[in-house]
Design a protein around this motif. Sequence first.
Motif: not given
Length: 279
Positions: A153-166
Amino acid sequence: MTTIINMDPAREESNPMAASPSVLITGASSGIGATYAERFARRGHDLVLVARDRARMEALATRLRQESGVAIDILQADLTQPGDLAAVETRLRDDARIGILVNNAGANVGGSFIEQATDDVARIVALNTTALLRLASAVAPRFARAGEGAIINIGSVVGLAPEFNATVYGATKAFVLFLSQGLSLELAPRGVYVQAVLPAATRTEIWERSGADINTLPAVMEVGELVDAALVGFDRREAVTIPPLHDAAQWEAYQAARQAMLPGFWQEHAAARYQTARS
């Protein structure tokens, strides 16, 4: 709009996944999906390519057949459309040759949450979470019965970081990570390997499609390096692979801190800091 071409039903069926199982890859027309197709073809795996753009998949399939001699089927599908999604689910349930699912299809939409149209973000959720979930659900019971198989499953580090504004995109990728970890705990004892891959910024078409300028980012990984690193994690049977993370101890500390909280969740009463004075 679901079209299947280049089907090859004449395959040995005694133990379809014994040698090199077929690999079904979503979002296979470009970027990460197309690179996974190339890498698995080099390893001698037959492929089932799934995406909306049949012409690009046909061009990729022609090249990979010539280079690697593998058999490649093309399944044109828009995974946000129920009929197309159902066709891919059926293929995963019924085709015992498929032993690896790469859940790669995903999208994003530009702007902040209050700027994004509700219908647009709903489509992102449908593709990034619902389609991924349904495809995993379609194939996991067959893998568990066989005692083998793999789901990437291809996720993203963005899923760990609400600070990334996505906000919405990140929420969908947090779902992918949680689902993958839960499936790994459930399915690993039954011989099924589940891997969550968490890229950071990678040079793919998702940026242009969401209206972002990739050249403004401070660091971008090339897609070949990303997939090659992810496959190292795959071969090691990592539950979570984070190619851009250099210090593995940071992830281990994050996991340890999270797990340290678990015993505290089973409580009859609220924590003292939330209790008011009682008369």
